[in-house]
Every structure is written in structure tokens, then in C-alpha cells.
Design an enzyme around this catalytic site. Structure first.
Site, PDB file in Angstrom:
ATOM      1  CD  GLN A  55      -3.250   0.528   2.041  1.00 31.12           C
ATOM      2  OE1 GLN A  55      -3.082  -0.225   2.988  1.00 31.12           O
ATOM      3  NE2 GLN A  55      -4.215   1.420   1.988  1.00 31.12           N
ATOM      4  CB  SER A  89      -3.685   3.868  -3.589  1.00 29.62           C
ATOM      5  OG  SER A  89      -4.244   4.295  -2.386  1.00 29.62           O
TER       6      SER A  89
END
Lengths: 365, 365
Positions: free
Chosen positions: A125, A131
């Protein structure tokens, strides 16, 4: 190990793949960093700051003639030409299926780490540029809507009477959608949100927005947390049921993207016609055909009294923070790719780590 | 009693002096309302809505040939030409001292109610367009800053690291300044504010901002709640003491206006040079010379890496709500000007009410 950071040359691109802060860390880890003159200027990072961080300024050729090239946008043929044969490339490829540039890269013996192939795991992540950049797009989409909407977003109580808060509908509750919800709520709008994945309901509620519930007869939850494509029948049901909710909206932010597919139509022309004069639609799927068929990519148009914002690069409108996040994503990635050696950082086996293995595009693949 | 609402013709003006909602009320009170075709379109109010509210559409000549003319912006000679002799004019005059248009108006026997002469009493507050429009300017100034700032206003915590909130400094805590503070706070910025009037301190604190305290040796509180001009010595002290606070800011919104005076210089070129690359200054005093000498009225320019926004008509960027507030201000004013008579509304003695008496500009004055 020499890292190169060129000036991005795509029209409208203002980001840069690394920032002085991150360059300083890379230099501290033993990398040699070469940056093209002016590469960070549009993002608010002057050349002098990179020099102070330990980078060497260079012309374009010097920034490409490196072991590890850090890019934001997809390279063109001239970029590939300038690359050092057998080098490493980290950046977005922005391609689906057939791609003219990939064979050129591979023919040159480049090893390519395509950032859009980053696995959606919690370990990955902190390296996920899709993202981090979507987050920025969601924020900036709402700022754009506020700047183009002829009314207030928040409720205003004044001695001249009060103005009701704007009704904002966000379609798609992924990273961009959730940040759009959060930003519209910050600005005091009345926010509704819809996503085909039922598990997003709680996140929508937790941000203070109201989930729109539709009965489609099937779930749109796909692999890896992404949305999957619905059946034609479910799509038609979705459009009809959404129409009434959308027609009441004053601002719509659409974020419905399906990787490597045309974006689904969620806001029909009929809905646009029914919306109040002066309403705004920000279509974050503009680059993939749009969630509204009236959206024009890279343009801002008015149709039936409604402003349609088809900008395709919202992160480039917040270039300082977008570059900072991008640079930190790449730093986190680089840190799992290299180990400290006596003569500087040593590249590890990229196929041995599930993250780099998933991203690696090689001649054989 | 016939009311006319013309199309505003100043370049960049998008507002209209009345809205369908308010027209409906005026018609209900027995007024005849004539509106120029297209007058409300740019503000999001189509002709059909005015017709549905009971107004009659007309060409320009018809909208001017009325007993009571409702305008937003200062009329020009052609406008005066078109007015019905002996009529009433309600609108902004936007003039200080010598004014070429006023003699033309008075020569035509017009009675002029200048909205900028509205007394600052609590009874008059609901009729005060300077206040309602300043409120909108304060909101929109921050939206503009957010749209031009290359970073986030709020703090962002992401897996790619966090971004600090922007440091916003608001100069002047009048209506515009307070709304700018509130909007920047909504967006999560770290907000500081300064005003020469010490009594604004509590309002600044109540909005979640931090007051900047400077010792000037005198107070800037003037008559009627407005700021007065400081002595040269106090001005110099103010600039020097403010400079360090301003140089740290990422966004500055300046709102320091003194009626019928050149705006005070609060942000010097030296401060702009010291600000971080990519910072934004929105100068709401641009039309009066600017609180920053580098501001260019009606333009957005970059100086020393800082974006200076010199737009002079922020309410026109939020035309639907700006017109709605303006229209309601005028409705409240009209309601104290007229009484119900057998043959419709009857004009009262304008010199008998302290509000209309203060606003009235007559040949003798």
C-alpha cells in the site's frame, strides 16, 4: 547505482517522479541521483533544492542515461531511445493489452516495473501510486466542482436569508470517491454516495455521507477489491434506479473505473437534462470514455445548462503534494528492491519478492 | 408601480438584481415586474422561471422604462439615457467624491438610493448588499486559493506519508475575512488572522483561527465598525511586524479595505519573495490598488514563484447565490419603502426613514 529523474513532457503534466526530500534520502542510501534541469519547477521544487539535497543537475540525455529511471507518465519512443540499454524503468505504463511502447522497451533490454501492476496488498500500500494519486484526484475534483458551481457548497445562514447546502452525489467509493466524499463533507455539502460493492456502505457512512441503495440482483465486487463489470441487465437496472437520485444532485463526482475497460455509463443525457441549471458534473472517468456520455476528455463543456468537467489529470493540478506522494511511493518501492552493499546499493532478485515480481514486465511475459 | 430588472452589462458581471423567488413575492405585493430577456441566465435563472413567477419579459428599453429600477452595478451614460425621468434607482453607485454619472442621474430627476450608503445598523443588516456580497467573496476567495495552490489545504494522512495542513493567513476580519477564515477552517487549513481592530480577536478565535497580535501603538477601529486609516508610523510598524508571519504563510487572503481610499499595503514584495514557491495570495482589495503592490487587478499573475489572484468580482463567480442574497436584500429594502395602497404599493417618504434617508442621493446633496 545511478538514478535519473527526467522532466515529464506530456502536455499538462506538472508532476515530477521525485522531490528534494526523497532525493536526499536516496543519496543518503548511497544512490547517485541525476535530475534534468527544471524537472521539478512546475511542481514547486526548484533546481537549487535538488542540488542542495545532493542531486546533480543534467540535461535530458544525462537524466536518461542511468541505471534506474524514475518516471511518472508513460514513455514515448524518443524517451526509450534516450534510455540506457539494460536499465531499470519504474513508472506508469498506462497501457492495456497491445502496446507499441512495451516491445521497444524490452527490445532495449530494459527491465520494466509497471506501477499499475502493484498488488493490492497491505504491504504494497505504501508504494501504490494509483492509490496515492486517486486520493489527490478525489480531493481536487471537489475543489474544481466548488470553483465551477454558481452557489455555495455549505449551508449559509446570513441576514439576507439562508442558502441550503449543495446536494453532492459521488459515484464509486474507491480511493478517489472516498476522498471526494470527505472533501465535500468538509465543505459542508449534503453528500450521497453509490458503489456497486455493498461492502463500501460502512465507509460511506463513516465519512458522514448517505449511501444510495439500489437492488441490482447481483454484486459488482470483483477481484482484488476492484469493481467488476456488471451484466447488461444489471447495468440497465442500475441506470434507471440511479437516475432519480442523480437528477436531484447539484454536483456529481463520478469515479467509476474498471481496469482496461471503457468506463460504465452512470449519468445519462436524460439525467443531465433533468438536473438544475448551473449544476456541475466532474467525471473522473473522462480518460476512459466517461461515466457520462456528454463528457469531453480534457475539456470543460456546458450541456443542458450543466457544466461537465472532463479534465483527465487532477493530480497534476496539485503537483507539489502529488509529486511528494508519488516520490515517497517510489522510495518505499526502491527500499524493498535494493540491499546495502559495500560499493553501494545492490539490486535484489526482483522475481523473488511478490511485489516486484507482480510488477515486472519482461521480454518473456 | 412598475419595477424593472435589466441585464447587467459590465464585463464579467454575471449577477442579476432579482431572482424568480423574489419576483414572485414582489408580484404578490402588487408590483408589476418587467425583466430584460436573458437577465438571469448567467446566474442560473432562465427567463421561463421569471415568467412563471409573474414577470413580463421585455427588451432593454422596456426594462429601463419603469418607476423603480433595480440594478447591481453602477449605471453608465447609456443606462441613464434609457431610464424613465423622475424614476427611482436602487443599486450600487461605486463612486467616491467626484462622479460623472451622478449629475446625469440627478439631472434626469432620478431619486437614487445608493446601496453603499446603507447604514451599519442591525435593522439595516438584512438589506446590506456590501455585507452579503462580501460574505460570498470571502468564501469564493478560499475556493480560488484551494484551486490554485499546488498542495492540499487539509492535513492528509495516507499510506504514502502525510501532508501537513496549509498555513493560511487572513488579513482583515470583516465580513469577507471572517467567511474566508470559516471556509479555510472547513477545508482543514491551519488559519491565522489579523485585523487592526482589537475587538475582532474573539470572532477570530470563535472560528477556530489564531489571531496575530501586533503592537502598533494605536487602534485602527474607525466609525461604524469600519477600519480607519492608520498613521504612517503605525503603518510602517504594522508592515514590519506582519512580515515574518506572512512569509511563513502558504495562502494569504487579504481583505483590508478602507472606504474611498487606496487599500493599505500589507503584503510587501519582500514578503512575496520570502514565501514558499507555489504559495497563493488572493487580494480582495485588488480593485482599490491591492493589499499587495504586486497584485494586478482582474488578472492572475505569478511573481517570485507565488500566484497572485487579483480578481475583482468574486461574487460574480457564485452568481446564483450572490444574486439570491442581493435580491433578498433589495426585497427587504423595498418592503420598508412602500406601503400597501388601494391602487397598489405606495411609496413612503424616503427622508422619513433613517435607512432610506441615509441612502438617498438627491440633487441638493
Amino acid at each position: 547505482m545511478k538514478i535519473g529523474i527526467p522532466l515529464e513532457t506530456r502536455p499538462g503534466e506538472t508532476r515530477v517522479a521525485s522531490t528534494p526530500d526523497v532525493v536526499k534520502k536516496l543519496v543518503g542510501q548511497g544512490f547517485e541521483v541525476v535530475i534534468e534541469t527544471g524537472a521539478g519547477v512546475r511542481a514547486g521544487y526548484p533546481d537549487a533544492d535538488y542540488e542542495a539535497a545532493g542531486a546533480r543537475l543534467s540535461d535530458r540525455a544525462g537524466a536518461y542515461d542511468v541505471d534506474l529511471l524514475l518516471k511518472v507518465r508513460r514513455p514515448d519512443e524518443a524517451d526509450v531511445e534516450a534510455m540506457r540499454a539494460g536499465g531499470l524503468y519504474i513508472g506508469l505504463l498506462e497501457s492495456c493489452g497491445e502496446d507499441a511502447i512495451l516491445p521497444s522497451l524490452l527490445a532495449k533490454g530494459m527491465r520494466v516495473l509497471a506501477l499499475e501492476r502493484m498488488p493490492r496488498t497491505s504491504r504494497a500500500q505504501s508504494m501504490d501510486v494509483l492509490s496515492s494519486q486517486s486520493n489527490i484526484a478525489g480531493y481536487r475534483a471537489v475543489i474544481e466542482a466548488a470553483a465551477r458551481y454558481g452557489r455555495f457548497l455549505p449551508m449559509m445562514m446570513t441576514s439576507a436569508g439562508s442558502a441550503k447546502p449543495a446536494r453532492v452525489v459521488v459515484l464509486g467509493a474507491g480511493v478517489a470517491g472516498l476522498q471526494a466524499i470527505a472533501t465535500a463533507r468538509r465543505l459542508g455539502a449534503d453528500v450521497y454516495a453509490y458503489d456497486v460493492r455493498p461492502e463500501t456502505r460502512e465507509q460511506i457512512l463513516s465519512l458522514g455521507a448517505k449511501p444510495i441503495d439500489l437492488d441490482l440482483g447481483e454484486s459488482g465486487a470483483g477481484e482484488g477489491g476492484y469493481a467488476k463489470e456488471l451484466s447488461d441487465e444489471a447495468k440497465a437496472r442500475q441506470q434507471a434506479a440511479l437516475a432519480d437520485e442523480l437528477a436531484k444532485a447539484h454536483v456529481i463526482v463520478t469515479t467509476a473505473l474498471i481496469p482496461c475497460r471503457r468506463a460504465p455509463v452512470l449519468v445519462t443525457e436524460d439525467v443531465v437534462q433533468r438536473m438544475r441549471h448551473g449544476s456541475v458534473i466532474v467525471d473522473l472517468a473522462a480518460a476512459s470514455g466517461g461515466n457520462c456520455p456528454l463528457t469531453v476528455a480534457d475539456e470543460i463543456v456546458e450541456r443542458h445548462g450543466v457544466t461537465l468537467v472532463g479534465l483527465t489529470n487532477f493530480p497534476a493540478l496539485v503537483p507539489a503534494d502529488a509529486s511528494a506522494f508519488y516520490a515517497r511511493n517510489l522510495l518505499n518501492l526502491i527500499e524493498i528492491m535494493f540491499e546495502r552493499g559495500e560499493s553501494g546499493p545492490q539490486l535484489k532478485d526482483l522475481s523473488a519478492d511478490d511485489i516486484t515480481a507482480a510488477m515486472l514486465v519482461q521480454a518473456a511475459s
